[in-house]
Design a protein around this motif. Structure first.
Motif, PDB file in Angstrom:
ATOM      1  N   ARG A   7     -50.489  65.101  41.964  1.00 20.68           N
ATOM      2  CA  ARG A   7     -51.458  65.309  40.901  1.00 20.68           C
ATOM      3  C   ARG A   7     -52.838  65.048  41.458  1.00 20.68           C
ATOM      4  O   ARG A   7     -53.094  63.993  42.024  1.00 20.68           O
ATOM      5  CB  ARG A   7     -51.175  64.361  39.735  1.00 20.68           C
ATOM      6  N   GLY A 210     -48.526  60.082  30.155  1.00 27.42           N
ATOM      7  CA  GLY A 210     -49.393  60.975  30.919  1.00 27.42           C
ATOM      8  C   GLY A 210     -50.691  60.354  31.356  1.00 27.42           C
ATOM      9  O   GLY A 210     -51.661  61.061  31.634  1.00 27.42           O
ATOM     10  N   ASP A 216     -44.715  57.055  33.823  1.00 24.51           N
ATOM     11  CA  ASP A 216     -45.013  58.460  34.152  1.00 24.51           C
ATOM     12  C   ASP A 216     -44.434  58.819  35.515  1.00 24.51           C
ATOM     13  O   ASP A 216     -43.887  59.910  35.699  1.00 24.51           O
ATOM     14  CB  ASP A 216     -46.525  58.699  34.159  1.00 24.51           C
ATOM     15  N   VAL A 220     -41.573  61.742  36.297  1.00 22.61           N
ATOM     16  CA  VAL A 220     -41.772  62.856  37.224  1.00 22.61           C
ATOM     17  C   VAL A 220     -40.690  62.847  38.307  1.00 22.61           C
ATOM     18  O   VAL A 220     -40.194  63.897  38.712  1.00 22.61           O
ATOM     19  CB  VAL A 220     -43.180  62.794  37.848  1.00 22.61           C
ATOM     20  N   ASN A 226     -45.546  66.567  34.239  1.00 19.77           N
ATOM     21  CA  ASN A 226     -46.617  65.609  34.009  1.00 19.77           C
ATOM     22  C   ASN A 226     -47.364  66.026  32.751  1.00 19.77           C
ATOM     23  O   ASN A 226     -48.293  66.824  32.792  1.00 19.77           O
ATOM     24  CB  ASN A 226     -47.547  65.573  35.226  1.00 19.77           C
ATOM     25  N   TRP A 244     -36.930  64.418  30.906  1.00 21.15           N
ATOM     26  CA  TRP A 244     -37.691  63.297  30.352  1.00 21.15           C
ATOM     27  C   TRP A 244     -36.753  62.320  29.647  1.00 21.15           C
ATOM     28  O   TRP A 244     -36.886  61.105  29.769  1.00 21.15           O
ATOM     29  CB  TRP A 244     -38.756  63.818  29.392  1.00 21.15           C
TER      30      TRP A 244
END
Length: 300
Positions: A7, A210, A216, A220, A226, A244
């Motif tokens: 990210r 997030g 988080d 992932v 994400n 999730w």
């Protein structure tokens, strides 16, 4: 352990529109600033004092009065939304993510468009050399702030090597490995003192999803998106996906079995290092720079 999707870090200083210069009558010249109001987060238990010597030195260096409003990092997101919803935006403020309130304020003209200034070549020290960071911090191609450098490596698993050695364990390669280490750090007396006084993972209070929390990262790793996932060419909320849910069960098991610090729901993030240093917990999932910070504290 499934690979962590990279990210691009986003943390910029957003500058209030028309706050830094004003025009004199008809001449178009810029009047010098006399003061600058700044809103920024702090990560320690006690914020700097009004007469902090560093603030004074920075004011002397800048040649104007710098007034910094320090906000606890745990409350900074809510404070940012409140400030952006009002009509008294500071001259300069730290923006920690491309949230809806920031985007709407930028699109409404609430921030100074710095795109042309940064592209001019006149301010090389304010321009990132990574075009992906520039793109990630922009809104519809426009840049409203100066980037704040962050680790390229974001989520990292930081583990006490001495506890691994004491228990004959290797570094984890999968989420199952990490779970087993958290169990062993809780149940198998990793510090060898003969008492049941340790736990595996250290998680501070962290609301929402997030926003870079340890949860988080775990989600992932299990294949969840994400915040968003792509399914059949459409974006769907990540929390609606089976991956999730699988990650949530993993997290629930960690908590219910006592492999996470019991005060995880209320622990002040400013004290995150303490259980690791004091031999209470042995695993932290956070940015890479915390590892070097902890190593420095151990040396001290």
């Amino acid at each position: 352990m499934k690979p962590v999707r990279k990210r691009i870090p986003l943390a910029v200083l957003a500058i209030g529109a028309l706050a830094l210069t004003s025009c004199s009558d008809g001449g178009g010249s810029e009047e010098p600033l006399e003061s600058l109001d700044i809103m920024a987060p702090f990560f320690s238990a006690v914020p700097p004092e009004e007469d902090d010597p560093i603030d004074k030195a920075l004011s002397d260096l800048a040649g104007l009065d710098l007034s910094v409003q320090w906000v606890p990092n745990s409350d900074y997101g809510a404070k940012t939304n409140t400030v952006l919803a009002g009509d008294d935006i500071p001259d300069v403020m730290v923006i920690q993510g491309k949230d809806q309130a920031f985007v709407q304020t930028a699109e409404a003209g609430g921030f100074w468009d710095l795109t042309d200034y940064l592209a001019s070549g006149d301010y090389p020290n304010l321009v990132t050399e990574n075009p992906e960071v520039q793109e990630a911090s922009s809104v519809n191609g426009k840049v409203y702030g100066v980037y704040r450098a962050r680790d390229v490596i974001r989520h990292s698993v930081i583990i006490r090597q001495d506890w691994l050695d004491n228990l004959g364990l290797a570094l984890p390669e999968t989420t199952d490995d990490l779970y087993e280490i958290a169990r062993a750090f809780t149940e198998d007396d990793p510090d060898g003192n003969g008492r049941n006084d340790t736990y595996g993972m250290i998680n501070p209070a962290w609301g929402g999803i997030g926003n870079g929390s340890p949860y988080d990262a775990i989600e992932v790793w299990h294949g969840s998106g994400n915040l968003w996932s792509e399914e059949g060419g459409e974006l769907v909320p990540a929390f609606t996906t089976p991956e999730w849910t699988q990650a949530l069960q993993y997290e629930r098991d960690l908590v219910q079995n006592g492999y996470v610090n019991p005060d995880f729901a209320t622990m002040d993030p400013a004290t995150w290092n303490e259980p690791f240093l004091n031999g209470k917990g042995g695993i932290i999932i956070d940015v890479q720079s915390r590892a070097s910070e902890l190593a420095k504290l151990f040396k001290e």
